[in-house]
Design a protein around this motif. Structure first.
Motif, short mmCIF file in Angstrom:
data_model
loop_
_atom_site.label_atom_id
_atom_site.label_comp_id
_atom_site.label_asym_id
_atom_site.label_seq_id
_atom_site.Cartn_x
_atom_site.Cartn_y
_atom_site.Cartn_z
N UNK A 64 19.76 -58.66 46.93
CA UNK A 64 20.86 -59.03 48.45
C UNK A 64 20.32 -59.77 49.29
N UNK A 65 20.54 -60.15 50.27
CA UNK A 65 19.49 -60.79 51.35
C UNK A 65 19.07 -62.25 51.24
N UNK A 66 18.07 -62.54 52.76
CA UNK A 66 17.25 -62.86 52.48
C UNK A 66 16.04 -62.96 52.62
N UNK A 67 15.29 -63.89 51.40
CA UNK A 67 14.33 -63.26 51.33
C UNK A 67 13.34 -64.66 51.56
N UNK A 68 12.81 -63.69 52.75
CA UNK A 68 11.99 -65.53 53.76
C UNK A 68 10.45 -65.74 52.69
N UNK A 69 10.09 -67.33 52.49
CA UNK A 69 8.83 -67.82 51.94
C UNK A 69 8.83 -66.81 50.28
N UNK A 70 9.65 -66.47 49.96
CA UNK A 70 10.10 -66.66 48.56
C UNK A 70 9.18 -67.39 47.84
N UNK A 71 8.72 -67.05 46.16
CA UNK A 71 7.74 -67.56 45.39
C UNK A 71 8.22 -67.33 43.71
N UNK A 72 9.08 -66.18 43.71
CA UNK A 72 8.73 -66.11 42.39
C UNK A 72 9.53 -64.35 42.53
N UNK A 73 10.31 -63.98 41.41
CA UNK A 73 10.13 -62.64 40.82
C UNK A 73 9.68 -61.86 39.90
N UNK A 74 9.95 -60.90 40.02
CA UNK A 74 8.85 -60.66 38.76
C UNK A 74 9.06 -59.08 38.50
N UNK A 75 8.99 -58.86 36.63
CA UNK A 75 9.07 -57.26 36.54
C UNK A 75 8.21 -56.10 36.42
N UNK A 76 7.85 -55.18 36.86
CA UNK A 76 7.22 -54.09 37.04
C UNK A 76 6.99 -52.75 35.83
N UNK A 77 6.23 -51.92 35.80
CA UNK A 77 6.49 -50.82 34.60
C UNK A 77 5.44 -50.03 35.73
N UNK A 78 5.67 -48.63 35.21
CA UNK A 78 5.05 -47.64 35.30
C UNK A 78 5.38 -46.44 34.18
N UNK A 79 4.54 -45.35 33.62
CA UNK A 79 4.52 -45.19 32.44
C UNK A 79 3.64 -43.44 32.98
N UNK A 80 4.42 -42.55 32.68
CA UNK A 80 4.27 -41.75 33.46
C UNK A 80 2.19 -40.92 33.44
N UNK A 81 1.50 -40.88 34.93
CA UNK A 81 0.55 -40.74 34.56
C UNK A 81 -0.40 -42.29 34.80
N UNK A 82 0.48 -43.73 34.85
CA UNK A 82 -0.26 -44.76 34.65
C UNK A 82 0.05 -45.19 36.14
N UNK A 83 -0.57 -45.94 36.11
CA UNK A 83 -1.00 -47.08 37.15
C UNK A 83 0.51 -48.32 37.05
N UNK A 84 1.15 -48.46 37.47
CA UNK A 84 2.39 -49.41 37.53
C UNK A 84 1.51 -50.92 37.68
N UNK A 85 2.22 -51.50 36.36
CA UNK A 85 1.58 -52.65 36.00
C UNK A 85 2.99 -54.22 35.82
N UNK A 86 1.94 -54.99 35.86
CA UNK A 86 2.61 -56.03 35.78
C UNK A 86 3.63 -55.99 34.04
N UNK A 87 4.48 -56.92 34.01
CA UNK A 87 5.14 -56.79 33.00
C UNK A 87 5.80 -58.64 32.41
N UNK A 88 6.58 -59.17 33.44
CA UNK A 88 6.49 -60.44 33.85
C UNK A 88 7.04 -60.66 35.18
N UNK A 89 6.24 -62.09 34.99
CA UNK A 89 7.02 -62.93 36.59
C UNK A 89 7.43 -64.69 36.01
N UNK A 90 8.77 -64.59 37.11
CA UNK A 90 8.78 -66.01 37.20
C UNK A 90 8.94 -66.97 38.63
#
Length: 121
Positions: A25-51
């Motif tokens: 919701x809300x206007x996203x200025x200069x949008x170029x895409x969306x994505x999913x990331x994930x973070x497991x316990x004790x690990x850094x956040x990582x990219x899963x997928x983008x569109x």
């Protein structure tokens, strides 16, 4: 104000499926895409997928062939269909909105609050 709200997380046995949703919701200025990331316990956040805005998708090697990203622009909703889930997919999954702040980079600007996915053996 931009808000990203994820849903669809939960607990599932290995080999099962889940479908995550993220409503924006809300206007996203200069949008170029969306994505999913994930973070497991004790690990850094990582990219899963983008569109991106052209519908081009990318996937992390670990999920390629098992996860599918999609979006319904009429509903401002992003999806992540996850199949053949593995215990190593256990993590908090975050929705992200990507924008162009420095041409030509397309970077994460907004994050959702995250949804827990737990895969048991």
């Amino acid at each position: 104000q931009v808000q990203l709200v994820e849903s669809g997380g939960g607990s599932v046995q290995a080999g099962g499926s889940l479908k995550l949703s993220c409503t924006a919701s809300g206007y996203i200025s200069s949008s170029c895409g969306m994505g999913w990331y994930r973070q497991a316990p004790g690990k850094e956040r990582e990219l899963v997928s983008t569109i991106n805005n052209f519908g081009t998708t990318t996937y992390a090697h670990s999920v390629k062939g098992r996860f599918t990203i999609s979006q319904d622009n009429t509903k401002n909703t992003l999806y992540l269909q996850m199949t053949s889930l593995k215990t190593e997919d256990t993590a908090v999954y975050y929705c992200a909105a990507l924008t162009i702040r420095v041409i030509p980079r397309c970077d994460v600007t907004y994050w959702g609050q995250g949804t827990q996915v737990t895969v048991s053996s």
